[in-house]
Write an enzyme that holds these catalytic residues in place. Structure first.
Site, mmCIF file in Angstrom:
data_model
loop_
_atom_site.group_PDB
_atom_site.id
_atom_site.type_symbol
_atom_site.label_atom_id
_atom_site.label_comp_id
_atom_site.label_asym_id
_atom_site.label_seq_id
_atom_site.Cartn_x
_atom_site.Cartn_y
_atom_site.Cartn_z
ATOM 1 N N TYR A 141 0.929 -1.065 0.102
ATOM 2 C CA TYR A 141 0.145 0.065 0.222
ATOM 3 C C TYR A 141 0.663 1.173 -0.020
ATOM 4 C CZ TYR A 141 -3.595 -3.549 1.501
ATOM 5 O OH TYR A 141 -4.488 -4.427 1.462
ATOM 6 N N LYS A 211 4.861 -14.896 4.880
ATOM 7 C CA LYS A 211 5.297 -15.936 3.609
ATOM 8 C C LYS A 211 6.709 -15.667 3.527
ATOM 9 C CE LYS A 211 3.633 -18.581 0.176
ATOM 10 N NZ LYS A 211 2.979 -19.624 0.514
ATOM 11 N N ASP A 244 -1.192 -18.469 3.822
ATOM 12 C CA ASP A 244 -1.814 -19.431 3.009
ATOM 13 C C ASP A 244 -2.481 -20.530 4.125
ATOM 14 O OD1 ASP A 244 0.771 -20.138 3.017
ATOM 15 O OD2 ASP A 244 0.548 -21.006 0.856
ATOM 16 N N ASP A 268 -4.978 -7.230 6.193
ATOM 17 C CA ASP A 268 -6.036 -6.971 5.539
ATOM 18 C C ASP A 268 -6.881 -8.224 5.293
ATOM 19 O OD1 ASP A 268 -7.924 -5.148 4.523
ATOM 20 O OD2 ASP A 268 -6.813 -4.768 2.677
#
Ligand code: NAI
Ligand code: MG
Length: 372
Positions: A141, A211, A244, A268
């Site tokens: 962002y 991740k 994930d 988010d």
């Protein structure tokens, strides 16, 4: 003089409805505050070419905290068309006032507690009590984006990327880039905030979502920093999970999780997943927080089709007000609101449409106030 100065920013659509219901609750609890209304949202874009006018920024500099409803956003072309005629064609660009507020006031914590209140017919499971800490200022962002990519940047990328990078196969004018920019400072302060919260609220565990195995530079650094920060909080357990995998584990065993912390985009996504598990948009409360200012808001938008109908659920906003009281240090009043919300949900007499009932936004606010 009142003890607190609070900016009151209803914004657009149902932002007005849910803040009206919240006002009933704050009045009843007799918070010693001056509520100062502020202008924000679509109406001000159309009339003034600015969804977050300078006078509202000045107001935010002079308050202890703010309650914010919601705003309407539209794509750039549609936004231009809704400007008053005298402002069209001047190249004014619509920018989200929330994103601007977060950046301007460095509101680096997006805090979203997600708790399954007993008796809520919308609970996915009853053993959910999660608190998500999402980094709120950087990552994908950051706004460093290119489409098309300038030739000088494309050349540098060709020079510096691994020979097997897929994009090298394609003409450079077909690239688009959104940069994931993460800083040590940004990572450390959100992780520290999550651990501090856990310590203060006697939470047992912080789970770091990342991740790191694939996105090594940024996510790997985030996980490394989490391990460092954890040293200062030996009494709190830390674990970590790939973003994930955590989506599966949260659905399977939500009771195993407590405080969660993540970089901006993963945070988010995880916060919406967690909010849906405890009733969805009518229950998703949030705070955008720094040391100096807290802006508290429901996580839903302005739901234009329900605007002014006083039909939607104000609980997300009332729980956001509760977060504001906690942040101000009014912990007894905060706890009282939490108990009142829990009691109304548990009794099940007053329910808005999303909960399967037909009571109004204000009836819900009054029912909660009546428990105080
Ligand atoms: P939305 O969150 O406004 O509403 C989607 C649907 O969720 C509504 O139609 C309604 O069915 C339900 N809903 C929302 N709040 C509810 C509540 N309190 N109680 C019960 N049901 C509720 O999202 P949508 O329709 O995608 O966006 C509408 C506008 O809001 C857009 O202009 C969007 O850009 C803006 N938006 C603003 C946000 C903010 O101010 N923080 C966040 C998300 C969207
Ligand atoms: Mg979101």
């Amino acid at each position: 003089m009142a003890k607190y100065k609070l900016a009151w920013l209803p914004g657009d659509g149902i932002g007005v409805d849910v803040l009206d219901a919240t006002q009933i609750v704050l009045k009843r609890i007799a918070l010693d505050a001056e509520y100062i209304p502020g202008d924000i949202g679509w109406e001000f874009w159309c009339r003034e070419g600015e969804a977050l006018p300078q006078r509202t920024i000045d107001l935010l500099r002079n308050v202890d905290a703010a309650m914010f409803g919601a705003i309407t956003s539209k794509p750039v072309k549609a936004a231009e068309a809704e400007l008053v005629p005298e402002l069209r064609g001047q190249g004014l660009v619509y920018r989200s006032p929330i994103v601007r507020m977060r950046q301007m006031f460095d509101l680096y914590i997006c805090l979203r507690p997600c708790k399954a209140y007993p008796g809520n017919p919308l609970n996915y499971r009853d053993d959910i009590d999660l608190v998500v800490f999402r980094e709120n200022t950087e990552d994908l962002y950051s706004g460093v984006e290119f489409n098309p990519v300038p030739a000088e940047l494309a050349e540098v990328l060709l020079k510096l990327s691994k020979p097997f990078a897929a994009f090298r196969e394609y003409p450079l004018d077909q690239l688009a880039i959104s940069s994931k920019i993460v800083t040590r400072k940004g990572s450390e302060r959100i992780i520290r905030a999550a651990f501090e919260f856990a310590r203060q609220h006697h939470r047992r565990k912080v789970t770091v979502i990342h991740k790191a195995n694939v996105v090594r530079a940024t996510e790997g650094m985030f996980l490394d920093i989490a391990r460092e920060v954890h040293q200062d909080f030996p009494e709190i357990e830390m674990d970590d999970a790939n973003v994930d995998a955590i989506c599966m584990w949260l659905l399977k065993n939500p009771g195993n999780y407590d405080v969660l912390v993540a970089t901006n985009m993963f945070g988010d996504i995880i916060s919406d997943l967690a909010a849906q598990m405890v009733g969805g948009l009518g229950f998703g409360c949030s705070g955008n927080i720094s040391e100096n200012l807290g802006v508290f808001e429901p996580s839903h938008g302005s739901a234009p089709k329900y605007a002014g109908q006083y039909k939607v659920n104000p609980i997300a906003t009332i729980l956001s007000a509760r977060m504001m009281l906690d942040w101000l240090g009014e912990t007894d009043k905060a706890a009282a609101i939490e108990r009142a919300v829990a009691a109304v949900i548990q009794e099940g007499q007053i329910r808005t449409y999303d909960m399967g009932g037909s009571h109004s936004t204000l009836e819900m606010g009054e029912a909660i106030a009546a428990k105080l």
